[in-house]
Enzyme design. Structure first.
Site, PDB file in Angstrom:
ATOM      1  CB  SER A 145      21.727  -2.542  52.919  1.00  0.00           C
ATOM      2  OG  SER A 145      23.103  -2.317  52.719  1.00  0.00           O
ATOM      3  CE1 TYR A 158      22.872  -6.801  55.792  1.00  0.00           C
ATOM      4  CE2 TYR A 158      24.056  -5.487  54.177  1.00  0.00           C
ATOM      5  CZ  TYR A 158      23.239  -5.569  55.296  1.00  0.00           C
ATOM      6  OH  TYR A 158      22.788  -4.418  55.905  1.00  0.00           O
TER       7      TYR A 158
END
Ligand SMILES: NC(=O)c1ccc[n+]([C@@H]2O[C@H](COP(=O)([O-])OP(=O)(O)OC[C@H]3O[C@@H](n4cnc5c(N)ncnc54)[C@H](OP(=O)(O)O)[C@@H]3O)[C@@H](O)[C@H]2O)c1
Length: 254
Positions: A145, A158
């Site tokens: 990401s 995350y």
């Protein structure tokens, strides 16, 4: 030229293929010729992915597996090797996010994200990697990401996991060469179920459009080029790399 990106006769395992990016990646790999093993926890949704592939004359099967359950990972990798003899491409795509400020986040919620988004890909790369090393062929593609290169409030688990994935990818490349490559794709904001709250947030959408050179959210199909590059022979001299595919979001300040 199309042979360079072909996955004809390849066996590809895609985790989190039940929806979102994983489903489109499974479709993409199948269209490039691979037999795609669609892995995840939700049998019905995985079957929908398999049906979408077979409708287009592709080859696919469901593999029930929870990436946070090491025994389930080991058992299913063994079963795949028994049945298909090999795994040529591993796409570590399954992932979760937990949105809460650090001061309010309970450790189990943080741990769940690390278990799913970092330790799961590690366990899969280890189990599948052993066979790739023995066969002297393999392509590992970790789905990271832009949170591997940026920080952002309220998603600490995350951000930590995706930063960790950059290191994992480099070490897989270092240990698995010369015949097995390991790379990551770091998508920007792509419309899926993972970010429904952000899609509904008008201020966020305005910021995204202004801050992204492409001036829009990404679609799952926008990742297909990067995926095929890293999963095929076209990417044979690329390893340890994290390829950002974000419409320019991390390249410009505003
Ligand atoms: N969408 C974006 O904008 C974006 C941006 C950057 C990176 N990513 C990354 O892309 C990947 C896919 O995201 P997405 O947007 O497609 O998310 P999504 O729509 O929420 O799909 C997540 C997938 O992961 C699976 N999964 C979650 N936990 C699992 C577990 N323990 N075992 C097996 N499968 C599990 C889910 O399956 P179940 O049905 O079993 O829950 C689902 O198939 C993630 O790694 C995410 O971090 C997404």
């Amino acid at each position: 030229m199309s042979d360079l990106f072909s996955l004809k006769n390849k066996i590809a395992l895609v985790t989190g293929a039940s929806r979102g990016l994983g489903r489109d990646m499974a479709l993409c790999l199948a269209e490039a010729g691979a037999t795609v093993l669609c892995a995840g926890r939700a049998a019905k949704d995985l079957e929908t992915t398999v049906r979408a592939i077979t409708r287009k004359k592709g080859k696919a099967a469901v593999v029930l597996l929870d990436v946070t359950n090491e025994q389930s990972v080991q058992k299913q990798v063994r079963a795949i090797i028994r049945k298909y003899r090999r795994i040529d491409v591993l796409v570590n795509n399954a992932g979760v996010i937990h949105r809460e400020n650090i001061v309010d986040t309970a450790t189990p919620d943080y741990r769940k994200v690390i278990e799913t988004d970092l330790i799961g890909p590690f366990a899969l790369a280890r189990e599948v990697g052993r066979h790739m090393l023995a066969r002297e062929y393999g392509r590992i593609v970790n789905i990271s990401s832009i949170m591997a290169v940026l920080g952002r409030g309220s998603v600490a688990g995350y951000v930590s996991a995706k930063h960790g994935m950059t290191g994992l990818t480099k070490n897989l490349a270092a240990e698995f060469g010369p015949h097995v490559t390991a790379n990551a794709i770091a998508p920007g904001y792509i419309r899926t179920e993972l970010n429904v709250p952000l899609q509904k947030d008008k201020a966020f959408c305005a910021m995204l459009e202004q801050r992204t050179a492409a001036s829009r959210w990404g679609n799952p199909e926008d990742l297909r080029g990067a995926l095929l590059l890293l999963a095929s022979d076209a990417g044979r001299y690329i390893t340890g790399h994290t390829l950002v595919v974000d419409g320019g979001m991390t390249t410009i300040l505003a």
